[in-house]
Design a protein around this motif. Structure first.
Motif, PDB file in Angstrom:
ATOM      1  N   ILE A 257       0.861  -1.184   0.000  1.00  0.00           N
ATOM      2  CA  ILE A 257       0.000   0.000   0.000  1.00  0.00           C
ATOM      3  C   ILE A 257       0.896   1.232   0.000  1.00  0.00           C
ATOM      4  N   GLY A 258       0.561   2.206  -0.834  1.00  0.00           N
ATOM      5  CA  GLY A 258       1.312   3.450  -0.865  1.00  0.00           C
ATOM      6  C   GLY A 258       0.447   4.623  -0.450  1.00  0.00           C
ATOM      7  N   PHE A 259       1.073   5.610   0.195  1.00  0.00           N
ATOM      8  CA  PHE A 259       0.362   6.804   0.666  1.00  0.00           C
ATOM      9  C   PHE A 259       1.091   8.071   0.237  1.00  0.00           C
ATOM     10  N   LEU A 260       0.331   9.173   0.171  1.00  0.00           N
ATOM     11  CA  LEU A 260       0.895  10.504   0.015  1.00  0.00           C
ATOM     12  C   LEU A 260       1.254  10.987   1.419  1.00  0.00           C
ATOM     13  N   THR A 261       2.530  11.042   1.711  1.00  0.00           N
ATOM     14  CA  THR A 261       2.974  11.278   3.081  1.00  0.00           C
ATOM     15  C   THR A 261       2.447  12.585   3.651  1.00  0.00           C
TER      16      THR A 261
END
Length: 319
Positions: A69-73
């Protein structure tokens, strides 16, 4: 024969190809297809919407293969990271912003930490935070990236040298197996691919976006903050977005401050979207968009890219 690298061994995948976690595009079906093809599928968790994750994560998880899973930090909080970890991903990827508040929590869980960087200062921070994998994003990439970054060709080896022995993935301007091969030659352990995966049968994109990508040209892409301002997006200005051409780019290029201060212009943008005069979203696309000419399954695409990368490396070796 698979291309075995430090990345494939670490993640337990067959090919050194990862899906960029594109918000709004990289849903469960796309991540699952990449995983089935032998790559590493990363869902585009964006801001960590719980309903979106609850709907999309199980689709990727049911493959039984490693996924992430990737997020916009800059747009999340610790609760989003905790929620992601509760699903048991193999890795969590953080991009754009300071990952320090979340890095230790990810690592403490035993989940691999992937940090995307756009300059050497961010790369140094990623190493200091103990990233398991670093993504070096060149300015050719579609979507958001560094305002004052460097192109993939010189940037990737610089990050490889700085981060060693931490494995690095190359990102930006990679849309086929030749790009994957080039990434490996530069010293990367694989490639993170975005725009190419938007033009697949599993991508969560409107058909108009698919059509625009298939007909797009690299010289028509542009990196700008205009469309973020017009949309009222909270994206940090240090990360402008590369998109295909757009009427508002032509109208407001070089007048970003004026646009931001003009409520009437911002309302006009919303009205134009509502009426269908302009697309509901910009078309995020990298400079390699010319290489995208068909709409395959992402599973087949991963297999084809891996085979093409092997062939390119073999041909280069013979020469």
């Amino acid at each position: 024969m698979a291309l075995s690298t430090v990345f494939t061994e670490l993640l337990g995948v067959r090919h050194p190809i990862a899906l960029a976690p594109m918000g709004g595009s990289a849903g469960g079906a796309l991540a699952a297809a990449v995983c089935r093809g032998g790559g590493f599928g990363i869902l585009g968790g964006a801001y960590g919407d719980p309903d979106w994750l609850a709907r999309e994560v199980p689709i990727a998880a049911k493959t039984g293969r490693p996924w992430g899973i990737g997020f916009l930090t800059w747009g999340i909080d610790l609760a989003a990271v905790e929620l992601a970890l509760s699903y048991g991903p193999r890795a969590v990827m953080l991009s754009f912003g300071d990952p320090a508040p979340y890095a230790e929590r990810v690592r403490r869980s035993g989940t691999l930490l992937i940090l995307q960087v756009t300059d050497l200062e961010e790369a140094e921070q990623a190493v200091a935070l103990g990233a398991d994998v670093i993504v070096a994003q060149g300015t050719e990439s579609g979507g958001h990236g560094a305002a004052r970054g460097r192109s993939t060709l010189p940037f990737v080896p610089a990050v490889v040298d700085l981060a060693a022995p931490t494995p690095v993935l190359a990102a930006g301007g990679i849309a086929d197996g030749r790009g994957v091969a080039a990434a490996l030659v530069l010293g990367a352990a694989g490639a993170l691919v975005g725009t190419r995966f938007q033009a697949t049968t599993e991508a969560l994109v409107d058909p108009s976006i698919t059509e625009a990508i298939l007909g797009g040209r690299g010289q028509d892409t542009e990196r700008s903050t205009v469309l973020d301002i017009a949309r009222g997006s909270a994206w940090p200005s240090r990360y402008p977005a590369r998109t295909l051409g757009h009427p508002y780019l032509d109208r407001w290029r070089g007048r970003e401050a004026e646009l931001a201060a003009d409520p009437g212009a911002l309302q006009e943008y919303r009205d134009d979207v509502a009426s269908g005069a302009i697309p509901p979203l910009p078309v995020w696309a990298g400079e390699a968009v010319d290489l995208i000419t068909d709409l395959p399954s992402a599973e087949d695409l991963v297999t084809a890219m891996a085979a093409q990368a092997e062939d390119a490396l073999n041909r280069a070796g013979r020469r």
